[in-house]
Design a protein around this motif. Structure first.
Motif, mmCIF file in Angstrom:
data_model
loop_
_atom_site.group_PDB
_atom_site.id
_atom_site.type_symbol
_atom_site.label_atom_id
_atom_site.label_comp_id
_atom_site.label_asym_id
_atom_site.label_seq_id
_atom_site.Cartn_x
_atom_site.Cartn_y
_atom_site.Cartn_z
ATOM 1 N N HIS A 31 0.816 -1.202 0.000
ATOM 2 C CA HIS A 31 0.000 0.000 0.000
ATOM 3 C C HIS A 31 0.847 1.248 0.000
ATOM 4 O O HIS A 31 1.920 1.291 0.564
ATOM 5 N N HIS A 32 0.262 2.265 -0.602
ATOM 6 C CA HIS A 32 0.951 3.523 -0.604
ATOM 7 C C HIS A 32 0.777 4.205 0.742
ATOM 8 O O HIS A 32 -0.320 4.377 1.226
ATOM 9 N N THR A 33 1.883 4.580 1.370
ATOM 10 C CA THR A 33 1.796 5.359 2.595
ATOM 11 C C THR A 33 2.662 6.589 2.407
ATOM 12 O O THR A 33 3.515 6.626 1.527
ATOM 13 N N SER A 34 2.458 7.586 3.259
ATOM 14 C CA SER A 34 3.189 8.842 3.056
ATOM 15 C C SER A 34 4.690 8.655 3.173
ATOM 16 O O SER A 34 5.463 9.352 2.526
ATOM 17 N N THR A 35 5.129 7.736 4.025
ATOM 18 C CA THR A 35 6.570 7.563 4.190
ATOM 19 C C THR A 35 7.124 6.459 3.305
ATOM 20 O O THR A 35 8.329 6.320 3.200
ATOM 21 N N LEU A 37 7.043 3.443 4.107
ATOM 22 C CA LEU A 37 7.106 2.279 5.006
ATOM 23 C C LEU A 37 5.691 1.809 5.272
ATOM 24 O O LEU A 37 4.789 2.627 5.386
ATOM 25 N N SER A 38 5.501 0.514 5.413
ATOM 26 C CA SER A 38 4.156 0.061 5.752
ATOM 27 C C SER A 38 3.843 0.464 7.188
ATOM 28 O O SER A 38 4.744 0.692 7.990
ATOM 29 N N HIS A 39 2.538 0.546 7.495
ATOM 30 C CA HIS A 39 2.147 0.898 8.866
ATOM 31 C C HIS A 39 2.789 -0.042 9.869
ATOM 32 O O HIS A 39 3.274 0.378 10.914
ATOM 33 N N GLU A 40 2.732 -1.322 9.555
ATOM 34 C CA GLU A 40 3.189 -2.309 10.529
ATOM 35 C C GLU A 40 4.671 -2.141 10.817
ATOM 36 O O GLU A 40 5.112 -2.218 11.965
ATOM 37 N N LEU A 42 6.558 0.551 10.367
ATOM 38 C CA LEU A 42 6.799 1.802 11.093
ATOM 39 C C LEU A 42 6.431 1.628 12.563
ATOM 40 O O LEU A 42 7.171 2.039 13.478
ATOM 41 N N ALA A 43 5.293 0.981 12.806
ATOM 42 C CA ALA A 43 4.852 0.771 14.186
ATOM 43 C C ALA A 43 5.891 -0.037 14.949
ATOM 44 O O ALA A 43 6.189 0.256 16.117
ATOM 45 N N LEU A 46 8.767 2.146 15.905
ATOM 46 C CA LEU A 46 8.418 3.042 17.011
ATOM 47 C C LEU A 46 8.432 2.279 18.326
ATOM 48 O O LEU A 46 8.981 2.737 19.331
ATOM 49 N N PHE A 47 7.838 1.095 18.302
ATOM 50 C CA PHE A 47 7.783 0.294 19.523
ATOM 51 C C PHE A 47 9.197 -0.010 20.005
ATOM 52 O O PHE A 47 9.502 0.097 21.203
ATOM 53 N N GLY A 49 11.817 1.728 19.507
ATOM 54 C CA GLY A 49 12.372 2.955 20.074
ATOM 55 C C GLY A 49 11.984 3.088 21.538
ATOM 56 O O GLY A 49 12.796 3.424 22.399
ATOM 57 N N LYS A 189 3.293 -12.131 2.204
ATOM 58 C CA LYS A 189 3.321 -11.662 3.578
ATOM 59 C C LYS A 189 4.708 -11.752 4.184
ATOM 60 O O LYS A 189 4.853 -11.793 5.418
#
Ligand code: HEM
Ligand SMILES: [Cu+2]
Lengths: 219, 681
Positions: A31-35, A37-40, A42-43, A46-47, A49, A189
């Motif tokens: 999927h296209h995301t702003s960054t 990176l996929s949501h997963e 990126l999440a 962050l986690f 971090g 996947k």
């Protein structure tokens, strides 16, 4: 600032991607995301971090207390079995390698190999945890219980937290293994494996830091 | 494509999902109306409302506790509360207001507004979002259950060691505090991951970072602070919990432990926390003030970068809470300096608000009144903050009512006033009608007078040496009159809160406010009030900061704004769209597939208080809680986020070749972390 000033700054870059009709195949993120990176993913970054500060706090606590006089029992520095822990650290390190192999296998849609490597990674991780259980029991036999002194509390808490992280990682690896067996982990996947891999490598790196600061560098 | 390669016979082709209903425990909930829909909702707007309603309920409880404190202190030698109960009251008051009111209130705004403001259909992980809410709710209820189970925590909201140890606090109150805050911490952490991913990843085309509304920016910074601050307090809470439940020695001074360890860990969390509490409120007023000053925000980039600067510098000042604890002259000097410096970016914000107001055509709606009050009251709180930063001065002030005055000016005068500004401003967006401005203004003025009457005099008695956290004070210290005034002020605040409650009830029948009642500037005003479940008919393409304003207004030859004759709302406003056609005739909104509701978040969240009660009373309960969590995690993880069995809208023309529509589904599915859209490839 006036309205006109704002109007003057016409849209820069960031042109929308067609009608969101980005064709995707097994290798590009779906999927296209702003960054990009996929949501997963990126999440997960962050986690991780956030986890850095969790371990940062625990390691600092240990470092604060390892130089203190103990009022009872042995100081933890006296009972380390460095050769043993070096071996189990090596085992954990190797599991990062097998994790990489698992990912590359699934990206090639080589599912049988992927499963082999996933299982190997889980087994290496379990070996590490088993080693930790063994280490804890010998330490207790040598007189350092969880409540014996400051250093005992700090040591078991820090390494115990790490052990729990490894255990959760093993659970995730086994879940991936079962998913793959049931055909629910197609090459499309592969990113799921990559994300679990990120977690696994992180836990591994944290161990290297713990091993260096806690075991190797003398108080 | 790799998917079509030959493979061992065991393999299924990609995307074939042999199991549709993992674990098969429940059939998927599908209602979107009625009370049950609130239990299973994954819609960011409904979750935002849940957060807000819960937080306001806790606000009433925390306020009740405050009133009891003030009744006790109305006169010297007060007899209303025993010292034990007094301690429980101020502990629960502070803990409630920080963790169960302001934090969730800002979560409410962030949840509701961020997707609307960046042009997205939901947050990145809708089910995780629901999970955060339920975890927060159960954590709060767990904490409050301590009142019925042997007494609430009684050691202050900062819970210093070694007072928090079993030797000095033998009851279970502190255990409830540690475990309860661990639970709400999980909620905050999940929320932070979710909302940061949303801000970074789900911006509409053209919504560059520097076109995001200031509220989104400040919420983003606050979520980053949460991401890194929560683990630090989690460590502190774990250490304390292990001390109390398993006999560890982290804060056991007899075994040589250092009680300052707690103070460091707590304030490394605690100072970033105060910015978590106030930055989103800054964001709210940075959107409210330009709307009612009829001008763009003065110095948008300064606003953004000063917020980021505060976010960074906030990590380097924590020991200003420990000037009196013997950390040594070098540390005191360093933290004194860094604390003075942090006032600089804070001052930048204040000047930017003033710059926005300057020569604006000010419209004093209730929202604007609250916003302007924030600016002035926060300035007072910031100034007393700078006074604390002067370490020798602080040794006179610390632990007196001067500190209480400071943090109420920043937290109540700042955060809470900002929250009320936001409530009055976005109410018509959320519920379709405005709150009454008449009652609203009465509410504002009563609260404004009450607030300043309560906390203003605390500066004075504080400088006269009245200690905080002490149940009584003797006669003849010259504090009597001020304390009486403070108590009267606190009842004015209570009355003003009731006015707000009355306003909410009385305004229910107010006429529909329309999509854009305030002539707003940001994208949430471009869609109907309340917004449709899918927010936008089509993803908006953004070309400006204050995009919606620029779609409504052009300019004449003198550069003055002129309202355009034609502009389109982005969803749900005209007749056609309410019938399901959308404002854009090419879009059929019944083809937008949103993540389906789910039982798993609430089930999974229930496991946490079970574990917490179990740790206090019996480990069997904890084991049960663990099982619930494991089952819940697998249920949540394996369930496709968009129910494959859910209807594809009620239109019959949906053929298998409807690729474009499925793509739409895929977009939203991705938002949910679901990956069941392989059929599109
Ligand atoms: C200009 C910026 C600020 C400065 C220089 C500042 C400085 C300080 C200092 C030095 C203290 C410690 C005083 C003592 O205990 O002796 C303090 C306490 C406190 N500040 Fe601030 N502050 C600022 C802004 C804020 C903001 C924005 C908030 C919250 C929104 C806040 C909330 C608090 C709280 C809650 C305490 C008391 C904690 C306690 O002891 O329970 N401050 N502040
Ligand atoms: Cu501070």
């Amino acid at each position: 600032m006036s309205v006109s000033e704002q109007t003057a700054t016409a849209p820069a870059g960031a042109v929308p991607e067609g009608a969101a009709h980005v064709p995707h195949d097994a290798t590009t993120p779906a999927h296209h995301t702003s960054t990009g990176l996929s949501h997963e993913k990126l999440a997960m970054w962050l986690f991780l971090g956030s986890e850095c500060l969790l371990f940062g706090g625990l390691i600092s606590t240990f470092l604060l207390y390892r130089t203190r006089e103990v009022t009872a029992g042995p100081p933890v520095g006296d009972i380390y079995d460095i050769p043993f822990t070096s071996v189990s650290s090596f085992v954990l390190l190797m599991s990062s390698l097998t994790m990489v192999l698992a990912l590359s296998a699934i990206q090639r849609a080589d599912h049988r190999r992927a499963r082999t490597w996933l299982l190997t990674t889980a087994l290496l991780g379990s070996t590490f945890v088993a080693g930790q259980v063994y280490e804890f029991t010998t330490f207790v036999h040598e007189g350092l219980g969880y409540t014996t002194n400051l250093q005992g509390s700090a040591f078991y808490t820090l390494t115990g937290f790490h052990g729990v992280h490894v255990t959760l990682g093993i659970l995730m690896l086994l879940s991936l293994f079962v998913m793959s067996l049931r055909g629910r982990l197609p090459a499309g996947k592969a990113e799921t494996v990559e994300i679990v891999g990120l977690y696994w490598h992180f836990v591994d790196i944290v161990w290297i830091i713990i091993f260096t600061l806690v075991y190797l560098i003398p108080a | 494509m790799a998917l079509t390669e030959e493979r061992p016979p065991l393999e299924l082709t990609a995307g074939d999902e042999p199991v549709r209903n993992p674990l098969g425990a429940f059939s998927r909930p599908s209602s979107s109306y009625g009370w049950r829909s609130w239990l299973t909702t994954v819609d960011h707007k409904k979750i935002g409302i849940l957060y807000g309603a819960t937080a306001m309920a806790f606000f009433a409880l925390g306020g009740l506790e405050a009133l009891l404190l003030r009744v006790q202190l109305a006169q010297p030698e007060g007899q209303v509360l025993s010292p034990e109960v007094y301690n429980q009251m101020f502990t629960m008051h502070g803990t409630t207001m920080v963790f169960l009111v302001i934090m969730p209130m800002l979560a409410a705004f962030s949840n509701y507004l961020i997707p609307l403001m960046i042009g997205a259909r939901d947050v990145a992980f809708p089910r995780l979002n629901a999970l955060s809410y339920w975890v927060f709710l159960f954590g709060g209820l767990f904490l409050y259950s301590s009142f019925f189970l042997g007494g609430a925590p009684d050691n202050g909201w900062f819970n210093y060691a070694p007072n928090s140890g079993v030797a000095f606090s033998p009851g279970h109150g502190i255990d409830f505090w540690t475990l309860g805050l661990q639970i709400t911490g999980i909620a905050s952490l999940l929320g932070a991951v979710n909302l940061i991913t949303t801000c970074l990843n789900m911006r509409a085309p053209g919504m560059t970072l520097l076109r995001m509304p200031v509220f989104v920016w400040m919420a983003l910074v606050a979520q980053f602070l949460l991401l890194f601050a929560i683990p630090v307090i989690t460590v502190a809470l774990f250490l304390l919990m292990f001390d109390r439940l398993f006999g560890a020695n982290f804060f056991n001074v007899e075994a040589g432990a250092d009680p300052l360890l707690w103070q460091h860990l707590f304030w490394i969390f605690g100072h970033p926390e105060v910015y978590i509490l106030v930055l989103p409120a800054f964001g709210i007023v940075s959107d409210v003030i330009p709307t009612f000053a009829r001008k763009p925000l003065f110095g948008y980039p300064f606003m953004v970068f000063s917020g980021i600067a505060i976010g960074f510098m906030g990590w380097g000042v924590w020991a200003h809470h420990m000037f009196a604890s013997g950390i040594g002259p070098v540390s005191v000097a360093a933290f004194s300096l860094s604390t003075m410096f942090i006032a600089v970016p804070t001052g930048v914000k204040i000047f930017n608000w003033i710059g926005t107001l300057w020569k604006g055509k000010l419209i004093f709606t209730t929202a604007m009144l609250f916003a302007v009050a924030l600016v002035s009251q926060f300035t007072i709180g910031g100034l007393s903050g700078v006074m604390h930063s002067v370490a020798p001065h602080d040794t006179q002030q610390t632990d007196t009512y001067f500190i209480v005055a400071h943090f109420h000016y920043v937290l109540f005068g700042g955060s809470m006033f900002g929250i009320f500004a936001g409530i009055y401003y976005w109410w018509p967006k959320i519920f379709g009608h405005k709150l009454s401005e008449r009652i609203g203004k009465a509410h504002f003025w009563t609260m404004f007078v009450g607030f300043n009457l309560t906390f203003g005099p605390m500066h004075i008695v504080g400088l006269q040496g009245m200690p905080r956290r002490t149940a009584t004070y003797p006669e003849g210290m010259g504090w009597d009159l001020m304390n009486l005034l403070e108590t009267i002020g606190s009842f004015l605040i209570a009355i003003s809160f009731l006015m707000w409650v009355y306003n909410v009830v009385a305004s229910r029948k107010n006429p529909h406010a329309g999509a854009d009642p305030w002539d707003g500037r940001t994208l949430e005003w471009s869609i109907s009030s309340p917004p449709p479940a899918y927010n936008f008919d089509v993803e908006p393409t953004v070309e400006h900061l204050d995009e919606w304003w620029h779609r409504k207004y052009g300019e004449d030859e003198h550069g003055r704004p002129v309202r355009r004759e034609h502009f389109t709302y982005l969803s749900g406003v005209d007749e056609a769209s309410r019938r399901g056609g959308g404002d854009d005739p090419d879009v059929d909104v019944s083809d937008i597939h949103l993540p389906s509701p789910s039982y798993w978040p609430i089930v999974l969240a229930l496991g946490l208080p079970l574990i917490a009660y179990g740790l206090i009373y019996t480990y069997w309960l904890a084991a049960l809680g663990g099982l619930v969590i494991i089952a819940g995690s697998f249920g949540l993880g394996l369930e496709p986020s968009v129910d494959p069995d859910a209807g594809h809208g009620d239109h019959g023309d949906h053929g298998p070749d409807d690729e474009g529509h499925d793509q739409e589904l895929a977009e939203v599915g991705a938002a949910a972390g679901g990956d069941d859209d392989e059929e599109a490839s």
